[in-house]
Design a protein around this motif. Sequence first.
Motif, PDB file in Angstrom:
ATOM      1  N   GLN A   1       0.828  -1.201   0.000  1.00 44.94           N
ATOM      2  CA  GLN A   1       0.000   0.000   0.000  1.00 44.94           C
ATOM      3  C   GLN A   1       0.870   1.262   0.000  1.00 44.94           C
ATOM      4  O   GLN A   1       2.033   1.244   0.404  1.00 44.94           O
ATOM      5  CB  GLN A   1      -0.933   0.016   1.211  1.00 44.94           C
ATOM      6  CG  GLN A   1      -2.049  -1.020   1.140  1.00 44.94           C
ATOM      7  CD  GLN A   1      -3.012  -0.930   2.310  1.00 44.94           C
ATOM      8  OE1 GLN A   1      -2.879  -0.088   3.200  1.00 44.94           O
ATOM      9  NE2 GLN A   1      -3.998  -1.812   2.320  1.00 44.94           N
TER      10      GLN A   1
ATOM     11  N   HIS B   1     -12.180   4.298  -7.142  1.00 42.79           N
ATOM     12  CA  HIS B   1     -11.287   3.329  -7.783  1.00 42.79           C
ATOM     13  C   HIS B   1     -11.498   1.965  -7.134  1.00 42.79           C
ATOM     14  O   HIS B   1     -11.949   1.866  -5.988  1.00 42.79           O
ATOM     15  CB  HIS B   1      -9.826   3.744  -7.627  1.00 42.79           C
ATOM     16  CG  HIS B   1      -9.445   4.948  -8.423  1.00 42.79           C
ATOM     17  ND1 HIS B   1      -9.008   4.873  -9.727  1.00 42.79           N
ATOM     18  CD2 HIS B   1      -9.453   6.268  -8.105  1.00 42.79           C
ATOM     19  CE1 HIS B   1      -8.743   6.085 -10.180  1.00 42.79           C
ATOM     20  NE2 HIS B   1      -9.006   6.954  -9.217  1.00 42.79           N
TER      21      HIS B   1
ATOM     22  N   VAL C   1      -9.927  -1.423  -5.523  1.00 44.18           N
ATOM     23  CA  VAL C   1      -8.722  -1.942  -4.878  1.00 44.18           C
ATOM     24  C   VAL C   1      -8.988  -3.360  -4.411  1.00 44.18           C
ATOM     25  O   VAL C   1     -10.133  -3.740  -4.144  1.00 44.18           O
ATOM     26  CB  VAL C   1      -8.282  -1.074  -3.671  1.00 44.18           C
ATOM     27  CG1 VAL C   1      -7.879   0.317  -4.124  1.00 44.18           C
ATOM     28  CG2 VAL C   1      -9.375  -1.001  -2.617  1.00 44.18           C
ATOM     29  N   ASP C   2      -7.931  -4.146  -4.344  1.00 45.97           N
ATOM     30  CA  ASP C   2      -8.048  -5.531  -3.877  1.00 45.97           C
ATOM     31  C   ASP C   2      -7.663  -5.583  -2.409  1.00 45.97           C
ATOM     32  O   ASP C   2      -6.565  -5.159  -2.023  1.00 45.97           O
ATOM     33  CB  ASP C   2      -7.128  -6.448  -4.683  1.00 45.97           C
ATOM     34  CG  ASP C   2      -7.284  -7.896  -4.259  1.00 45.97           C
ATOM     35  OD1 ASP C   2      -8.266  -8.538  -4.659  1.00 45.97           O
ATOM     36  OD2 ASP C   2      -6.409  -8.380  -3.496  1.00 45.97           O
TER      37      ASP C   2
ATOM     38  N   SER D   1     -12.611  -7.280  -3.999  1.00 46.16           N
ATOM     39  CA  SER D   1     -12.506  -6.021  -4.719  1.00 46.16           C
ATOM     40  C   SER D   1     -13.449  -4.998  -4.092  1.00 46.16           C
ATOM     41  O   SER D   1     -14.653  -5.265  -3.934  1.00 46.16           O
ATOM     42  CB  SER D   1     -12.867  -6.216  -6.201  1.00 46.16           C
ATOM     43  OG  SER D   1     -12.766  -5.008  -6.900  1.00 46.16           O
TER      44      SER D   1
ATOM     45  N   GLU E   1      -5.509   8.535  -7.851  1.00 48.64           N
ATOM     46  CA  GLU E   1      -4.664   7.726  -8.736  1.00 48.64           C
ATOM     47  C   GLU E   1      -3.448   8.568  -9.101  1.00 48.64           C
ATOM     48  O   GLU E   1      -3.569   9.706  -9.551  1.00 48.64           O
ATOM     49  CB  GLU E   1      -5.436   7.319  -9.984  1.00 48.64           C
ATOM     50  CG  GLU E   1      -4.727   6.262 -10.839  1.00 48.64           C
ATOM     51  CD  GLU E   1      -3.659   6.828 -11.757  1.00 48.64           C
ATOM     52  OE1 GLU E   1      -2.667   6.125 -12.016  1.00 48.64           O
ATOM     53  OE2 GLU E   1      -3.807   7.990 -12.201  1.00 48.64           O
TER      54      GLU E   1
ATOM     55  N   HIS F   1      -0.453   4.271  -9.144  1.00 47.86           N
ATOM     56  CA  HIS F   1      -0.666   3.920  -7.742  1.00 47.86           C
ATOM     57  C   HIS F   1      -2.045   4.427  -7.297  1.00 47.86           C
ATOM     58  O   HIS F   1      -2.473   5.510  -7.698  1.00 47.86           O
ATOM     59  CB  HIS F   1       0.398   4.547  -6.847  1.00 47.86           C
ATOM     60  CG  HIS F   1       1.799   4.149  -7.189  1.00 47.86           C
ATOM     61  ND1 HIS F   1       2.264   2.854  -7.037  1.00 47.86           N
ATOM     62  CD2 HIS F   1       2.843   4.870  -7.675  1.00 47.86           C
ATOM     63  CE1 HIS F   1       3.529   2.792  -7.406  1.00 47.86           C
ATOM     64  NE2 HIS F   1       3.904   4.000  -7.795  1.00 47.86           N
ATOM     65  N   ILE F   2      -2.705   3.655  -6.453  1.00 51.10           N
ATOM     66  CA  ILE F   2      -3.990   4.057  -5.883  1.00 51.10           C
ATOM     67  C   ILE F   2      -3.756   4.401  -4.410  1.00 51.10           C
ATOM     68  O   ILE F   2      -3.347   3.556  -3.617  1.00 51.10           O
ATOM     69  CB  ILE F   2      -5.050   2.946  -6.011  1.00 51.10           C
ATOM     70  CG1 ILE F   2      -5.209   2.518  -7.478  1.00 51.10           C
ATOM     71  CG2 ILE F   2      -6.382   3.421  -5.437  1.00 51.10           C
ATOM     72  CD1 ILE F   2      -5.669   3.627  -8.396  1.00 51.10           C
TER      73      ILE F   2
ATOM     74  N   TRP G   1      -5.381   5.331  -1.024  1.00 46.46           N
ATOM     75  CA  TRP G   1      -6.692   5.216  -0.387  1.00 46.46           C
ATOM     76  C   TRP G   1      -6.504   4.939   1.100  1.00 46.46           C
ATOM     77  O   TRP G   1      -5.405   4.968   1.627  1.00 46.46           O
ATOM     78  CB  TRP G   1      -7.516   4.117  -1.071  1.00 46.46           C
ATOM     79  CG  TRP G   1      -6.967   2.718  -0.874  1.00 46.46           C
ATOM     80  CD1 TRP G   1      -5.857   2.181  -1.456  1.00 46.46           C
ATOM     81  CD2 TRP G   1      -7.499   1.708  -0.011  1.00 46.46           C
ATOM     82  NE1 TRP G   1      -5.664   0.896  -1.024  1.00 46.46           N
ATOM     83  CE2 TRP G   1      -6.657   0.576  -0.141  1.00 46.46           C
ATOM     84  CE3 TRP G   1      -8.607   1.648   0.845  1.00 46.46           C
ATOM     85  CZ2 TRP G   1      -6.893  -0.612   0.575  1.00 46.46           C
ATOM     86  CZ3 TRP G   1      -8.838   0.461   1.540  1.00 46.46           C
ATOM     87  CH2 TRP G   1      -7.993  -0.645   1.407  1.00 46.46           C
TER      88      TRP G   1
END
Length: 218
Positions: free
Chosen positions: A81, A172, A174-175, A180, A187, A191-192, A194
């Motif tokens: 992350q 967005h 994310v896993d 999910s 973004e 890269h996300i 969060w």
Amino acid sequence: MSKSNWQDAFLEFLKTRPTLPGEAAHELVALKGRVKASEINKLQIQPKISAVAVVFEKVYSGEYRIVLIKRKEYAGVHSAQISFPGGRRDGGESLIETSIRELYEEVGISVNERQLLTPLTELYIPPSNFLMYPFAYRCDTIMKCYPDPNEVADIVYLPLLRLAQEPCFEMHSVDVRGFSLRVPAIELSGHIIWGATAMVLAEIHVLIKSFIQNFEKM
């Protein structure tokens, strides 16, 4: 608003220790039902204590960026992350000392208390049971990073100007441990950003919006 001068002025504003938007800003990007830091005593939660460093690094005249890290992949809830440099408080050190130590250990950036702008609002991280305290620091030169290869996979830089944009956060996928989720996030170069990191950035975003409204009237 002039791009060349509002960022310096904003960081000077942070030095005045303004009233923080706090959990109201966090809720802009927090998942529904997330436990707030203000609720942990009522819920009789005994969290671990951590601190992170939010470093505003000057890149050009009047332009700043925020230093983030991508954590290495590991068998934990925050694997890979995007986060702020930081970690668990050791022994009897203060929270500010924790943030300074962890920043140096994880990315090799050295700051001191004279560079502290302001504490930001603490938040609770349920998956790892941490109560996290963010501290904002100012660096007026580009700092060479020396990432700890055991903890840090990459350094990620977020232009401060990005937090003045609207929309700042968008949905967005994310896993999360095989599931999910759709989350409010930023973004950035694939890269996300969060979760807890986005919550801290949301508070900065709200502070910037409020500051610019007044700055433009000057």
